[in-house]
Design a protein around this motif. Sequence first.
Motif, PDB file in Angstrom:
ATOM      1  N   GLY A   1       0.805  -1.215   0.000  1.00 52.13           N
ATOM      2  CA  GLY A   1       0.000   0.000   0.000  1.00 52.13           C
ATOM      3  C   GLY A   1       0.839   1.266   0.000  1.00 52.13           C
ATOM      4  N   THR A   2       0.317   2.297   0.621  1.00 50.21           N
ATOM      5  CA  THR A   2       1.058   3.548   0.779  1.00 50.21           C
ATOM      6  C   THR A   2       2.185   3.286   1.771  1.00 50.21           C
ATOM      7  OG1 THR A   2      -1.026   4.739   0.433  1.00 50.21           O
ATOM      8  CG2 THR A   2       0.831   5.992   1.333  1.00 50.21           C
ATOM      9  N   HIS A   3       3.429   3.444   1.303  1.00 47.83           N
ATOM     10  CA  HIS A   3       4.551   3.038   2.147  1.00 47.83           C
ATOM     11  C   HIS A   3       5.784   3.885   1.860  1.00 47.83           C
ATOM     12  CE1 HIS A   3       5.351   0.753  -1.585  1.00 47.83           C
ATOM     13  NE2 HIS A   3       6.628   0.867  -1.244  1.00 47.83           N
ATOM     14  N   ILE A   4       6.764   3.748   2.730  1.00 46.87           N
ATOM     15  CA  ILE A   4       8.033   4.458   2.583  1.00 46.87           C
ATOM     16  C   ILE A   4       9.169   3.447   2.498  1.00 46.87           C
ATOM     17  CG2 ILE A   4       8.386   4.728   5.092  1.00 46.87           C
ATOM     18  CD1 ILE A   4       9.476   7.581   4.439  1.00 46.87           C
ATOM     19  N   ASP A   5      10.135   3.738   1.633  1.00 49.62           N
ATOM     20  CA  ASP A   5      11.286   2.854   1.431  1.00 49.62           C
ATOM     21  C   ASP A   5      12.464   3.289   2.300  1.00 49.62           C
ATOM     22  OD1 ASP A   5       9.769   1.685  -0.545  1.00 49.62           O
ATOM     23  OD2 ASP A   5      10.931   2.509  -2.216  1.00 49.62           O
ATOM     24  N   ALA A   6      13.178   2.313   2.817  1.00 48.90           N
ATOM     25  CA  ALA A   6      14.444   2.551   3.506  1.00 48.90           C
ATOM     26  C   ALA A   6      15.600   2.301   2.543  1.00 48.90           C
ATOM     27  CB  ALA A   6      14.564   1.623   4.714  1.00 48.90           C
ATOM     28  N   PRO A   7      16.784   2.861   2.794  1.00 50.86           N
ATOM     29  CA  PRO A   7      17.943   2.563   1.946  1.00 50.86           C
ATOM     30  C   PRO A   7      18.227   1.070   1.810  1.00 50.86           C
ATOM     31  CG  PRO A   7      18.406   4.470   3.301  1.00 50.86           C
ATOM     32  CD  PRO A   7      17.076   3.928   3.770  1.00 50.86           C
ATOM     33  N   SER A   8      17.909   0.285   2.849  1.00 50.56           N
ATOM     34  CA  SER A   8      18.171  -1.150   2.781  1.00 50.56           C
ATOM     35  C   SER A   8      17.283  -1.859   1.760  1.00 50.56           C
ATOM     36  CB  SER A   8      17.982  -1.787   4.160  1.00 50.56           C
ATOM     37  OG  SER A   8      16.655  -1.611   4.629  1.00 50.56           O
TER      38      SER A   8
ATOM     39  N   ALA B   1      10.835  -4.108  12.971  1.00 49.97           N
ATOM     40  CA  ALA B   1      12.266  -4.260  13.205  1.00 49.97           C
ATOM     41  C   ALA B   1      12.994  -4.549  11.900  1.00 49.97           C
ATOM     42  CB  ALA B   1      12.516  -5.391  14.205  1.00 49.97           C
ATOM     43  N   GLU B   2      14.116  -3.850  11.694  1.00 49.17           N
ATOM     44  CA  GLU B   2      15.001  -4.059  10.545  1.00 49.17           C
ATOM     45  C   GLU B   2      14.249  -3.928   9.219  1.00 49.17           C
ATOM     46  OE1 GLU B   2      16.911  -7.814  11.211  1.00 49.17           O
ATOM     47  OE2 GLU B   2      17.997  -7.103  12.968  1.00 49.17           O
ATOM     48  N   ALA B   3      13.337  -2.975   9.149  1.00 50.57           N
ATOM     49  CA  ALA B   3      12.462  -2.843   7.983  1.00 50.57           C
ATOM     50  C   ALA B   3      13.169  -2.199   6.803  1.00 50.57           C
ATOM     51  CB  ALA B   3      11.231  -2.028   8.343  1.00 50.57           C
ATOM     52  N   ASP B   4      13.033  -2.816   5.629  1.00 47.14           N
ATOM     53  CA  ASP B   4      13.491  -2.218   4.373  1.00 47.14           C
ATOM     54  C   ASP B   4      12.430  -1.308   3.777  1.00 47.14           C
ATOM     55  OD1 ASP B   4      11.746  -3.998   2.468  1.00 47.14           O
ATOM     56  OD2 ASP B   4      12.736  -5.363   3.844  1.00 47.14           O
ATOM     57  N   GLY B   5      11.269  -1.289   4.386  1.00 45.01           N
ATOM     58  CA  GLY B   5      10.143  -0.465   3.996  1.00 45.01           C
ATOM     59  C   GLY B   5       8.993  -0.786   4.922  1.00 45.01           C
ATOM     60  N   ALA B   6       7.986   0.084   4.960  1.00 41.66           N
ATOM     61  CA  ALA B   6       6.850  -0.180   5.833  1.00 41.66           C
ATOM     62  C   ALA B   6       5.664   0.662   5.401  1.00 41.66           C
ATOM     63  CB  ALA B   6       7.195   0.124   7.288  1.00 41.66           C
ATOM     64  N   PRO B   7       4.456   0.126   5.573  1.00 38.39           N
ATOM     65  CA  PRO B   7       3.263   0.933   5.329  1.00 38.39           C
ATOM     66  C   PRO B   7       3.246   2.163   6.230  1.00 38.39           C
ATOM     67  CG  PRO B   7       2.690  -1.391   5.485  1.00 38.39           C
ATOM     68  CD  PRO B   7       4.123  -1.266   5.928  1.00 38.39           C
ATOM     69  N   ILE B   8       2.647   3.238   5.725  1.00 34.07           N
ATOM     70  CA  ILE B   8       2.514   4.477   6.480  1.00 34.07           C
ATOM     71  C   ILE B   8       1.066   4.958   6.393  1.00 34.07           C
ATOM     72  CG2 ILE B   8       4.898   5.205   6.077  1.00 34.07           C
ATOM     73  CD1 ILE B   8       3.849   7.115   3.919  1.00 34.07           C
ATOM     74  N   ARG B   9       0.681   5.796   7.323  1.00 35.69           N
ATOM     75  CA  ARG B   9      -0.544   6.596   7.206  1.00 35.69           C
ATOM     76  C   ARG B   9      -0.075   7.992   6.822  1.00 35.69           C
ATOM     77  NH1 ARG B   9      -5.720   5.554   9.359  1.00 35.69           N
ATOM     78  NH2 ARG B   9      -7.213   6.912   8.288  1.00 35.69           N
ATOM     79  N   ALA B  10      -0.097   8.272   5.532  1.00 32.14           N
ATOM     80  CA  ALA B  10       0.415   9.546   5.029  1.00 32.14           C
ATOM     81  C   ALA B  10      -0.656  10.614   5.214  1.00 32.14           C
ATOM     82  CB  ALA B  10       0.791   9.416   3.561  1.00 32.14           C
ATOM     83  N   VAL B  11      -0.337  11.650   5.981  1.00 34.19           N
ATOM     84  CA  VAL B  11      -1.292  12.711   6.274  1.00 34.19           C
ATOM     85  C   VAL B  11      -0.643  14.057   5.969  1.00 34.19           C
ATOM     86  CG1 VAL B  11      -2.671  13.836   8.055  1.00 34.19           C
ATOM     87  CG2 VAL B  11      -2.461  11.346   8.038  1.00 34.19           C
TER      88      VAL B  11
END
Length: 227
Positions: free
Chosen positions: A48-55, A204-214
């Motif tokens: 879904g709506t998510h943010i990426d980490a450098p990993s 933990a140790e997330a390469d990305g994760a869903p967000i609630r973008a507001v």
Amino acid sequence: MTYYDLSHSIRSGMPVFPGDPPVDITPAATVEDDGYHVAALHCGSHTGTHIDAPSHVFRDGSELDSIAVDEFVFDARLVDCTDKSLREPIGAAELPVPDGTADLLLCHTGWDECWGTDRYFDHPYLTPGAAERCREADWSVGLDTLNPDPTPTENATDSEPAGFQAHHTLLGNGLFVIENLTGLESLPAGGSVVTLVAFPLPIAEADGAPIRAVAIDSDGQLDDGPF
């Protein structure tokens, strides 16, 4: 202040990047049988709506839980890319001139209208030059598309940049990528800046994760009409 939810709801069968785990939400307990309701959620870290980490694209890249939470609050500026069609590139010349007022660009393509259809995977994308322009300006990027790079489909062409060049340029230089936003047409145009809150789930140790973008507009002066 006015608040605008720019997030897709997470539900079974929703679009995911080709090859990513499908999203499945099923009852694990019910009020009728157990006295309470619990759902079992199966999904990938880039659901879904998510943010990426450098990993996400670098073996030794930072993970989301190692990044201070205040790094996920942005001064965001909208960029009108609604003239783009199927798999059309967004070039560097189409991005605004850096003026120090924003640290994140929201690329509004209108492609969220295709959510849930095959067309959603044939979205516009950033050229390597556009990604480099963002790096030079120190802009993270949010899009209402699946990917800042071209997503592989049967409609891909040899003229498109291969791989994940925009991801590497941005994530490799301390910038973030936010994907699958929706409702960007609600935000002010003309270079106005809003606050975007994009807190990831504390995985933990997330390469990305869903967000609630507001998005938060401090004065409430949002445009109602089209761009």
